[in-house]
Design an enzyme around this catalytic site. Structure first.
Site, PDB file in Angstrom:
ATOM      1  N   CYS A 105      -2.170  -2.764   7.557  1.00 54.31           N
ATOM      2  CA  CYS A 105      -2.027  -3.686   6.433  1.00 54.31           C
ATOM      3  C   CYS A 105      -0.747  -4.510   6.480  1.00 54.31           C
ATOM      4  O   CYS A 105      -0.748  -5.674   6.067  1.00 54.31           O
ATOM      5  CB  CYS A 105      -2.195  -2.921   5.123  1.00 54.31           C
ATOM      6  SG  CYS A 105      -3.902  -2.331   4.967  1.00 54.31           S
ATOM      7  N   LYS A 130      -7.063  -5.106  -2.910  1.00 52.73           N
ATOM      8  CA  LYS A 130      -7.820  -5.658  -1.776  1.00 52.73           C
ATOM      9  C   LYS A 130      -8.750  -4.598  -1.224  1.00 52.73           C
ATOM     10  O   LYS A 130      -8.517  -3.402  -1.418  1.00 52.73           O
ATOM     11  CB  LYS A 130      -6.852  -6.145  -0.691  1.00 52.73           C
ATOM     12  CG  LYS A 130      -5.958  -5.026  -0.182  1.00 52.73           C
ATOM     13  CD  LYS A 130      -4.920  -5.511   0.803  1.00 52.73           C
ATOM     14  CE  LYS A 130      -4.038  -4.384   1.263  1.00 52.73           C
ATOM     15  NZ  LYS A 130      -4.755  -3.288   1.934  1.00 52.73           N
ATOM     16  N   ASP A 167       0.786  -1.245   0.000  1.00 47.75           N
ATOM     17  CA  ASP A 167       0.000   0.000   0.000  1.00 47.75           C
ATOM     18  C   ASP A 167       0.819   1.298   0.000  1.00 47.75           C
ATOM     19  O   ASP A 167       0.494   2.232   0.754  1.00 47.75           O
ATOM     20  CB  ASP A 167      -0.953   0.006   1.211  1.00 47.75           C
ATOM     21  CG  ASP A 167      -1.993  -1.106   1.150  1.00 47.75           C
ATOM     22  OD1 ASP A 167      -1.942  -1.921   0.219  1.00 47.75           O
ATOM     23  OD2 ASP A 167      -2.856  -1.160   2.052  1.00 47.75           O
TER      24      ASP A 167
HETATM   25  C1  VGL Z   1      -4.636   0.751   5.697  1.00 53.16           C
HETATM   26  C2  VGL Z   1      -6.167   1.690   7.102  1.00 53.16           C
HETATM   27  C3  VGL Z   1      -7.147   1.574   6.143  1.00 53.16           C
HETATM   28  C4  VGL Z   1      -3.228   0.307   5.494  1.00 53.16           C
HETATM   29  C5  VGL Z   1      -5.596   0.617   4.730  1.00 53.16           C
HETATM   30  O1  VGL Z   1      -2.774   0.245   4.333  1.00 53.16           O
HETATM   31  O2  VGL Z   1      -2.560   0.015   6.504  1.00 53.16           O
HETATM   32  N1  VGL Z   1      -4.941   1.286   6.895  1.00 53.16           N
HETATM   33  N2  VGL Z   1      -6.850   1.036   4.966  1.00 53.16           N
END
Ligand code: VGL
Ligand code: ZN
Length: 236
Positions: free
Chosen positions: A183, A138, A40
């Protein structure tokens, strides 16, 4: 003959060391059965983004350098529908970082982020991982979040990543990216449960740290047998 009890005692001490971090002299060498997992690294999680992780951009040069040391690189991309259930804006009267009870468990509510096809959802343009072989998305089911790159928050729906890695003969994962306490941690813990050897590269990650989440995440990773290392512990 080696005394069995003292031999096991010694192995036990080594095991404890390995679980809490590598001794300075032990470098880990990625091979054909290792993959770098880049979690991410998307505009929403970087400075100016809607869910900016403090110092998030600092992971980028570290990841770029590591990527050159791996034959296998996989990136993940948080990829939500507009109005996703994990957004505070979908819960009238709630605000970001509140926790609500959903059918699959407790859910932290977030600012709107990583909406499919938006610039915020794009991988950072500074990320230089042209050798990445797979980008796995995802969190695209409107009513289920997925921090983990393997298993959605309902703990039932698989993303397919574990099977992909297994079919390619990959056994060891080196997890990097954002955010350490969400994540990255959930990916690392689920990967352990799926039978992979898992390293989390601490200086290649940054955390959100809401309501003690960062400490809890490291504790959970530790208990799952995730190995906490630094990028300098990885040898080309
Ligand atoms: C994430 C919060 C919401 C992450 C993704 O990538 O850690 N955190 N969505
Ligand atoms: Zn998300």
């Amino acid at each position: 003959m080696i005394d069995r009890r003292s031999f096991l005692g010694c192995a036990g001490a080594f095991g404890a060391l390995a679980a809490s971090g590598l001794p300075a002299w032990a470098a880990v060498k990625p091979d054909a059965r290792s993959a770098l997992i880049v979690v991410d690294v998307q505009n929403c999680f970087l400075s100016g983004g809607s869910l900016a992780v403090k110092d998030g951009e600092q992971v980028i040069p570290v990841i770029n350098r590591l990527a050159g040391m791996f034959q296998n690189v996989v990136a993940t991309q948080d990829w939500h529908t507009a109005g996703h259930i994990s957004f505070a804006s979908s819960h009238p009267g709630r605000k970001p970082f509140d926790i609500v009870r959903l059918p699959y468990g407790d859910q932290v509510l977030w600012p709107d982020h990583c909406v499919q096809g938006t610039d915020g959802a794009a991988l950072s343009k500074d990320l230089a991982i042209p050798n990445a072989q797979l980008i796995i998305r995802k969190g695209f089911h409107p009513n289920v979040d997925s921090y983990s790159a393997l298993l959605e928050a309902d703990k039932k729906t698989h993303t397919g990543l574990a099977s992909y890695l297994r079919e390619r003969g990959i056994a060891s994962l080196f997890v990097t990216g954002l955010a350490t306490d969400f994540c990255v941690a959930w990916t690392a813990i689920d990967a352990r449960a799926a039978g992979f050897e898992v390293y989390v590269v601490e200086d290649a990650c940054r955390g959100i740290d809401t309501q003690g989440s960062l400490m809890k995440a490291w504790d959970g990773m530790n208990r799952a047998g995730v190995k906490r290392i630094q990028s300098a512990d990885i040898a080309a």
